[in-house]
Design a protein around this motif. Structure first.
Motif, PDB file in Angstrom:
ATOM      1  N   SER A 238       5.067 -30.207  14.554  1.00  0.00           N
ATOM      2  CA  SER A 238       4.004 -29.209  14.456  1.00  0.00           C
ATOM      3  C   SER A 238       4.768 -27.878  13.980  1.00  0.00           C
ATOM      4  O   SER A 238       4.869 -26.730  14.685  1.00  0.00           O
ATOM      5  CB  SER A 238       3.226 -29.068  15.706  1.00  0.00           C
ATOM      6  N   SER A 240       5.624 -24.630  11.551  1.00  0.00           N
ATOM      7  CA  SER A 240       4.882 -23.891  10.874  1.00  0.00           C
ATOM      8  C   SER A 240       5.049 -23.865   9.307  1.00  0.00           C
ATOM      9  O   SER A 240       6.498 -23.868   8.951  1.00  0.00           O
ATOM     10  CB  SER A 240       5.100 -22.279  11.491  1.00  0.00           C
ATOM     11  N   ALA A 241       4.319 -23.603   8.523  1.00  0.00           N
ATOM     12  CA  ALA A 241       4.323 -23.462   6.996  1.00  0.00           C
ATOM     13  C   ALA A 241       5.021 -22.212   6.672  1.00  0.00           C
ATOM     14  O   ALA A 241       5.646 -22.125   5.792  1.00  0.00           O
ATOM     15  CB  ALA A 241       3.103 -23.818   6.636  1.00  0.00           C
ATOM     16  N   ILE A 256       4.913 -31.208  10.009  1.00  0.00           N
ATOM     17  CA  ILE A 256       3.857 -29.953   9.970  1.00  0.00           C
ATOM     18  C   ILE A 256       2.579 -30.373  10.968  1.00  0.00           C
ATOM     19  O   ILE A 256       1.531 -29.281  10.723  1.00  0.00           O
ATOM     20  CB  ILE A 256       3.508 -29.693   8.396  1.00  0.00           C
ATOM     21  N   ASP A 257       2.564 -31.129  11.852  1.00  0.00           N
ATOM     22  CA  ASP A 257       1.452 -31.233  12.648  1.00  0.00           C
ATOM     23  C   ASP A 257       2.204 -32.157  13.900  1.00  0.00           C
ATOM     24  O   ASP A 257       3.377 -32.637  13.887  1.00  0.00           O
ATOM     25  CB  ASP A 257       0.282 -32.127  11.838  1.00  0.00           C
ATOM     26  N   ARG A 280      -5.126 -32.922   9.194  1.00  0.00           N
ATOM     27  CA  ARG A 280      -4.025 -32.853   8.287  1.00  0.00           C
ATOM     28  C   ARG A 280      -4.426 -32.175   6.700  1.00  0.00           C
ATOM     29  O   ARG A 280      -3.506 -32.003   6.164  1.00  0.00           O
ATOM     30  CB  ARG A 280      -3.175 -34.078   8.156  1.00  0.00           C
ATOM     31  N   ASP A 282      -5.951 -29.371   6.239  1.00  0.00           N
ATOM     32  CA  ASP A 282      -5.550 -27.905   6.037  1.00  0.00           C
ATOM     33  C   ASP A 282      -3.987 -27.994   5.979  1.00  0.00           C
ATOM     34  O   ASP A 282      -3.185 -26.907   5.435  1.00  0.00           O
ATOM     35  CB  ASP A 282      -6.261 -27.268   6.999  1.00  0.00           C
ATOM     36  N   ASP A 283      -3.482 -28.671   6.917  1.00  0.00           N
ATOM     37  CA  ASP A 283      -1.875 -28.659   7.091  1.00  0.00           C
ATOM     38  C   ASP A 283      -1.120 -29.078   5.625  1.00  0.00           C
ATOM     39  O   ASP A 283      -0.312 -28.112   5.371  1.00  0.00           O
ATOM     40  CB  ASP A 283      -1.414 -29.622   8.006  1.00  0.00           C
ATOM     41  N   ALA A 287       0.941 -26.062   3.777  1.00  0.00           N
ATOM     42  CA  ALA A 287       2.544 -26.246   3.457  1.00  0.00           C
ATOM     43  C   ALA A 287       2.777 -26.873   2.221  1.00  0.00           C
ATOM     44  O   ALA A 287       4.129 -27.045   1.777  1.00  0.00           O
ATOM     45  CB  ALA A 287       2.691 -27.447   4.669  1.00  0.00           C
ATOM     46  N   ASN A 297       7.449 -31.959   3.083  1.00  0.00           N
ATOM     47  CA  ASN A 297       6.703 -32.056   4.297  1.00  0.00           C
ATOM     48  C   ASN A 297       6.161 -33.508   4.937  1.00  0.00           C
ATOM     49  O   ASN A 297       6.015 -34.319   4.113  1.00  0.00           O
ATOM     50  CB  ASN A 297       5.213 -31.579   4.153  1.00  0.00           C
TER      51      ASN A 297
END
Length: 583
Positions: A238, A240-241, A256-257, A280, A282-283, A287, A297
């Motif tokens: 998780s 952060s971008a 990223i999650d 994911r 949006d992630d 990112a 990523n």
């Protein structure tokens, strides 16, 4: 230089609304350890299925299946051991050796004579032509601190580098943070990395890290680099971008999650859930600018492979695989490979999906509207890969996507990338019905030229608009003129919104901070739908910023390679005239 076969002046664009990814901080130079340079890594992760109950026998069975299934032959070559490989007697922290490093749980991973059980496992993986991955968390065991174990190769001891604060270890606990300003701190991590290298580790997952653990990440990155063995570094989880440039400068991949798994703690199934897959979208969009050469990523392993035990429907499994591929995420299996579902195996072995993942171009999200999300990227040969996703899990929906919304002018030959290269006709607007929770993943090959994708050639110098640095770039990198070479950093697609998309149609030509003043710098930035990224290409060869009415101009009317671009009052000079070149 390859010969140019057509030079055309482009027409002005008509504006349409696009859902925009967020703009992020500049992308840092990617990790330079020579691993995952052109594409993300592929393999199998033990946490998805083995989770809290690994053993040598169970791990070897998965390795054997990775080979016998044919998956390793398609590029899935990493076999990664996750947590619970080391002795954890309780809250005092993992058991340690004389130098404060974790020791293998030999009841699960027996030694062979004097050869450590992890090295025995690594040797087995290597004998199958695969690469071996291992797991670690930040800090130093409280046992090492209380015992004042020596730091190998130094006169320092564990208690001299440790603090009283806890470090992240999700399952065993008992880890203490390290003060890296203290003498011996880096030496401790170096000695641990050296041990892993001696065992034959090829991939290391560093779990429990984040912005507050940058010193640990940096220490492990340095330690692996000095170990003498190429070892990929994966960060979890998780992350952060907004700190993506940091992760990309130190590691080969970063989660990223959270975990993809949806099972209760201690259970393997279900492998995932729609909630864990769909969050994911949006992630991946946010990112996206951080992924590129040497660093990628990571959306976690797939929840695909075991049929009903996956926890998601057939169409949702296609979404799982397609989103990961479009995002150029690590392609890591998470299933029980000894009991592969036939339909799932067809997805996991789909060479078209693998190729889309391995092209090294993380897709941009160009539509987020109601139940529709569209991710797209353009290959160096002009082919586009497009995923139209239906996020409604209760009903199918029909979507219509004008190809001009991507930056593809005219019509294109459409092919289904999931279902056996099925031809779907030649269209300028792609209309499709998408199953509940599913995806329509297509290739779009322009019917003439490159479908509007081409170079912007200066009339004054004959040189092309160029993103400095090629495939390794920073958001905010200057745009300049350079000898035309057909590189992806010189190819631009004009969208119907007036954007000039480049770098695989995932980044945009942008005016610095939206300035409307003569002399404003023109740069590369993540496409964000702002007025600072809308342009009009006129028949007289000028390219006009729609927000200011100023012209795209070569600084100082110079003609040398590396000269930057700016906005300037339109004056009809040749350094403000541009032609479109299609190869």
């Amino acid at each position: 230089m390859r010969s140019r076969w057509m030079v055309l002046a482009a027409a002005a664009a008509v504006s349409l609304g696009l859902a925009a990814p967020q703009a992020l901080a500049p992308k840092a130079q990617a990790s330079d350890n020579g691993i995952a340079v052109n594409a993300p890594l592929m393999g199998w992760s033990g946490w998805g299925f083995l989770q809290r109950d690994p053993s040598a026998a169970k791990f070897k069975a998965q390795v054997d299946a990775l080979v016998s299934s044919g998956l390793s032959g398609l590029g899935y070559v990493y076999a990664n051991m996750d947590d619970f490989w080391y002795k954890c007697p309780g809250s005092q922290g993992p058991d340690v050796d004389a130098y404060g490093r974790w020791v293998t749980d030999t009841s699960l991973f027996p030694n062979s004579g004097s050869t450590d059980g992890m090295q025995v496992l690594a040797d087995y993986v290597h004998s199958k032509g695969l690469k071996f991955g291992l797991y670690v968390t930040p800090g130093i065991s409280a046992q090492a601190v209380s015992k004042k174990t020596q730091i190998k190769g130094t006169s320092y001891t564990a208690d001299q580098i440790a603090t009283s604060n806890s470090a992240s270890n999700f399952n065993c606990k008992g880890m203490r943070t390290i003060d890296y300003s203290k003498a011996g701190a880096q030496d401790f991590i170096d000695s641990w990395a050296d041990e892993f290298a001696g065992w034959g580790v090829d991939y290391l997952k560093l779990d429990g890290v984040g912005p507050g653990k940058t010193s640990d990440i940096s220490a492990w990155s340095k330690a692996l680099a000095q170990s003498g063995r190429p070892i990929a570094l994966n960060l979890s989880a998780s992350l952060s971008a907004s700190s993506g440039p940091t992760w990309s400068s130190l590691a080969n991949s970063w989660r990223i999650d959270g975990d993809i798994g949806a099972s209760p703690k201690g259970y393997s199934f279900p492998l995932t859930s729609w909630t864990n897959v769909s969050r994911r979208f949006d992630d991946a969009a946010v990112a996206q600018p951080n992924g590129g050469e040497g660093g990628w990523n990571d959306l976690d392993s797939f929840g695909v492979g075991n049929g009903d035990d996956d926890g998601i429907t057939g169409p949702e499994r296609q979404t799982n695989m397609a989103l990961w591929a479009l995002a150029s995420s690590q392609y890591m299996l998470g299933a029980d490979l000894t009991h592969l579902d036939a339909g799932d195996k067809a997805l996991l072995t789909n060479k078209r999906l693998i190729a889309i993942d391995q092209d090294g171009i993380p897709a941009a999200r160009v539509v987020k509207s109601g139940n529709e999300q569209v991710f797209a990227k353009r290959e160096k040969n002009g082919t586009w890969y497009v995923g139209v996703f239906n996020t409604d899990t209760s009903a199918s929906h029909t979507f219509s996507l004008p190809l001009a919304q991507l930056g593809l002018t005219g019509s294109a030959k459409i092919t289904d990338m999931i279902n056996d290269d099925k031809p779907l006709g030649t269209v300028s607007t792609y209309t499709t019905s998408v199953a509940a929770g599913g995806v329509a993943l297509i290739s779009a090959v322009p019917t003439s030229g490159t479908g509007g994708t081409g170079e912007l050639v200066s009339a004054a110098s004959g040189r092309c608009v160029d993103t400095d640095g090629g495939n390794v770039y920073f958001l905010g990198t200057k745009e300049q003129i350079w000898d035309c070479n057909g590189g992806i950093n010189q190819e631009f697609s004009l969208t119907s919104a007036g954007e000039l998309r480049t770098m695989g149609a995932t980044e945009c030509l942008d005016v610095y901070q939206g300035s409307t003043s003569p002399g404003a710098k023109v740069e590369l930035w993540n496409c964000d739908g702002s007025s600072a990224q809308t342009w009009t290409l006129n028949s007289d060869g000028t390219i006009v910023a729609q927000k200011s009415g100023l012209c795209l101009d070569v600084v100082g009317a110079k003609t040398a390679n590396g000269t930057g671009l700016q906005l300037w009052t339109c004056n009809g000079a040749s350094n403000q005239k541009w032609s479109r070149a299609y190869r």
